[in-house]
Scaffold this active site. Structure first.
Site, short mmCIF file in Angstrom:
data_model
loop_
_atom_site.label_atom_id
_atom_site.label_comp_id
_atom_site.label_asym_id
_atom_site.label_seq_id
_atom_site.Cartn_x
_atom_site.Cartn_y
_atom_site.Cartn_z
N TYR A 160 0.79 -1.23 0.00
CA TYR A 160 0.00 0.00 0.00
C TYR A 160 0.83 1.29 0.00
O TYR A 160 0.25 2.37 0.00
CB TYR A 160 -0.96 0.01 1.20
CG TYR A 160 -1.92 -1.18 1.20
CD1 TYR A 160 -2.83 -1.35 0.17
CD2 TYR A 160 -1.88 -2.14 2.22
CE1 TYR A 160 -3.71 -2.43 0.15
CE2 TYR A 160 -2.76 -3.22 2.22
CZ TYR A 160 -3.66 -3.36 1.18
OH TYR A 160 -4.52 -4.44 1.16
N HIS B 190 -9.05 0.67 -5.74
CA HIS B 190 -8.14 -0.10 -4.90
C HIS B 190 -6.72 0.37 -5.16
O HIS B 190 -6.34 0.58 -6.33
CB HIS B 190 -8.26 -1.60 -5.17
CG HIS B 190 -9.63 -2.10 -4.88
ND1 HIS B 190 -10.11 -2.24 -3.59
CD2 HIS B 190 -10.65 -2.41 -5.71
CE1 HIS B 190 -11.36 -2.64 -3.65
NE2 HIS B 190 -11.72 -2.74 -4.91
C1 DQA Z 1 -7.69 -2.60 -0.89
C2 DQA Z 1 -7.69 -4.06 -1.30
C3 DQA Z 1 -8.53 -4.90 -0.34
O1 DQA Z 1 -8.52 -6.26 -0.72
C4 DQA Z 1 -7.98 -4.80 1.06
O2 DQA Z 1 -8.79 -5.51 1.96
C5 DQA Z 1 -7.75 -3.40 1.51
C6 DQA Z 1 -7.26 -2.42 0.56
C7 DQA Z 1 -6.74 -1.75 -1.78
O3 DQA Z 1 -6.86 -0.54 -1.73
O4 DQA Z 1 -5.88 -2.29 -2.47
O5 DQA Z 1 -7.92 -3.08 2.67
O6 DQA Z 1 -9.00 -2.08 -1.06
#
Ligand code: DQA
Length: 140
Positions: free
Chosen positions: A22, A99
């Protein structure tokens, strides 16, 4: 053009959790960049994050008549929240799903989103720029 940037469960830990996935910028940093981008494009961005599913539903309900669009990263809620799915289907304000990571290149359970069918579109895998690209989709 007023856009609500909505983040769900665990997104408040962005910049501190799983940095390899992230990134190392906090949600606050990312939101500042989104706000500046929106301003430069003549738009306005507002922000809300919650770890509570119901609060995300309420934010979606209250966005009706107040915002022109919602940029939504629902986090793990994406994969199972019929409540958020129904909230999106209940309003006319368009929602673009976001995402940070490429969910299709990760665990199997992340490949399914119960939200996508009721969203205008989806942007994923571009890191923090997924938010910017989703915002831009409202400005084209
Ligand atoms: C997310 C992807 C999801 O699978 C995960 O549970 C997240 C972040 C992303 O931004 O890549 O919390 O939404």
């Amino acid at each position: 053009m007023k856009i609500l940037v909505l983040n769900g469960v665990n997104l408040n830990l962005t910049g501190r959790r799983e940095k390899g996935v992230y990134g190392s910028e906090t949600l606050e940093d990312i939101n500042k960049e989104i706000a500046a981008y929106a301003k430069a494009r003549g738009a306005e961005a507002a922000f809300f994050q919650s770890n509570l599913e119901g609060e995300i539903c309420t934010a979606i309900q209250q966005a009706e008549d107040k915002y022109d669009g919602i940029v939504l990263n629902a986090g793990a809620f994406t994969h199972y929240s019929y409540a958020i799915r129904d909230a999106i289907a209940s309003v006319s304000v368009p929602v673009v799903e976001v995402h940070i990571s490429n969910v299709h290149a990760r665990e199997e359970f992340r490949r399914n989103s119960v939200l996508t069918p009721v969203c205008r579109g989806e942007v994923l895998g571009f890191g923090k720029n997924s938010y910017i690209l989703a915002l831009e989709s409202f400005l084209l």
